[in-house]
Design an enzyme around this catalytic site. Structure first.
Site, short mmCIF file in Angstrom:
data_model
loop_
_atom_site.label_atom_id
_atom_site.label_comp_id
_atom_site.label_asym_id
_atom_site.label_seq_id
_atom_site.Cartn_x
_atom_site.Cartn_y
_atom_site.Cartn_z
CG ASP A 255 21.92 -11.40 -5.79
OD1 ASP A 255 20.69 -11.45 -6.01
OD2 ASP A 255 22.43 -10.64 -4.94
CD GLU B 84 13.36 -12.71 0.72
OE1 GLU B 84 12.99 -11.53 0.97
OE2 GLU B 84 13.34 -13.18 -0.42
CB THR C 299 15.60 -17.19 1.74
OG1 THR C 299 14.73 -17.30 0.61
CG2 THR C 299 16.89 -16.50 1.30
CB THR D 262 20.47 -8.82 11.98
OG1 THR D 262 19.78 -7.70 12.55
CG2 THR D 262 19.61 -10.06 12.22
CG ASP D 263 21.01 -5.02 15.88
OD1 ASP D 263 20.12 -5.33 15.07
OD2 ASP D 263 21.27 -3.83 16.16
CD GLU D 264 15.85 -6.37 13.02
OE1 GLU D 264 14.73 -6.90 13.12
OE2 GLU D 264 16.17 -5.64 12.07
CE1 TYR E 30 16.40 -10.51 8.51
CE2 TYR E 30 16.01 -8.85 10.20
CZ TYR E 30 16.86 -9.48 9.31
OH TYR E 30 18.17 -9.10 9.23
CE LYS F 72 20.51 -13.00 8.99
NZ LYS F 72 21.38 -13.38 7.83
CG ASN G 187 24.39 -2.12 7.61
OD1 ASN G 187 25.22 -2.49 6.78
ND2 ASN G 187 24.47 -2.48 8.88
CE LYS H 43 -0.77 -7.59 12.93
NZ LYS H 43 -1.32 -8.80 12.24
#
Length: 328
Positions: A42, A91, A107, A132-134, A156, A160, A186, A280
């Site tokens: 970490d 991130e 990152t 992530t589902d995003e 973001y 990912k 989560n 946004k």
């Protein structure tokens, strides 16, 4: 078995570490793991906190290493001898990515590539990438299966998605044993108070208003961190190489509905809601189809949302010393 958990002092990573040491996961050694069994890597930025590991800090099977996943030399040092990498480091906060995307790209994308190359060079047995589902974007109706195209809408989620594609490429090109998991929103204890549940709970406990974006109609599926980590463990233990598994919680709520439940949980009224301009590029709705991980690996969420939310609120109420210093 030696497991390296990147981001293991963060919200999801630390829950995984605590659980694998205190209870064990089926197929991952359980309580029988011995020696240098779990290694946390970490960078200890703002969201990675050593206090998250306090319950297991004295466990002789745990080793904590400070390091940046973008540093190839440090990554190689830590991954040497690893059988499994559970890659949680990232991130993750959308608002921060909107105001400054550079750290998200370096990152989430570059850091993941550094880890993948080290895993390949060192012969790591399996690499589990927590996503992530995003990455799917926004969906009006129904739910995303793992075969849906990636259409991320924030810096973001774009970063990912880029890391997901790199993981896929290392499997297809080099034969690295990889598994990708994509979770819904989560919640749970130890979550840094920038995400909506801990942000709203801590602000309400301090008698402050909570900022609700736009009309509050954006919909998310809520997943307790314990269910998420159990899904990760199932994917790590028995997931098929090269596959993607969605991990869902089964509770869809609009942000307005979630806010109402949080107000009720702390005994606050609607006057504590502050309407703010919408974010946004704010995705309207996320929903994942998690039938694949259910049918193949036997996953199902176990924590009822009302129970999980109540215990989460109680944790923040009882652990003010963990979060009060973080409030601006």
């Amino acid at each position: 078995m030696r497991i390296v958990v990147t981001g293991g002092a963060g919200f999801i990573g630390s829950h995984f570490v605590r659980t694998v040491l205190e209870q064990g996961y089926p197929g991952m050694g359980g309580g029988r793991v011995t020696g240098d069994a779990v290694v946390v890597l970490d960078a200890f930025t703002y969201a990675g906190r050593i206090e998250n590991l306090d319950p297991v800090r004295d466990d002789p099977r745990l080793r904590v290493e400070r390091g940046d996943i973008r540093d190839p030399q440090r990554v190689t040092e830590v991954l040497t001898g690893a059988d499994l990498v559970v890659h949680c480091a990232a991130e993750t906060h959308v608002d921060r990515s909107i105001t400054g995307a550079a750290d998200f790209v370096t990152t989430n994308v570059v850091g993941t590539q550094v880890l993948l190359q080290a895993a390949l060079d060192l012969g790591v047995g399996r690499f589990v990438h927590v996503s992530t589902d995003e990455v799917y974007g926004s969906i009006e109706d129904g739910s995303w299966a793992e075969t849906e195209p990636l259409e991320p809408n924030s810096p973001y989620s774009a970063a990912k998605a880029g890391s997901d594609l790199l993981v896929r490429s290392y499997h297809r090109t080099h034969g690295l044993d990889t598994v990708i998991t994509r979770c819904s929103n989560n919640y749970g204890p130890h979550q840094f108070p920038e995400k909506v549940v801990p942000l709203f709970v801590t602000r309400l406990l301090l008698g402050r208003t909570v900022p609700l974006y736009g009309d509050g109609g954006n919909v998310r599926d809520w997943l307790h961190v314990d269910d998420h980590c159990r899904g990760i463990a199932l994917a790590a233990a028995t997931g098929r190489p090269g596959e993607i598994y969605n991990i869902g919680g089964g509770t869809e709520l609009s942000n307005r509905e979630l806010t109402g439940r949080l107000l009720a949980a702390v005994g606050a009224g609607e006057e504590m809601i502050e309407r703010v301009p919408d974010r946004k590029g704010h995705d309207r709705r996320y929903a994942v189809d998690w039938s694949k991980i259910r049918d193949e690996l036997g996953y199902a969420p176990r924590v009822p949302f009302e129970e999980g939310l109540a215990s989460t609120v109680a944790w923040y109420r009882e652990n003010r010393d963990w979060w009060e210093a973080l409030q601006r």
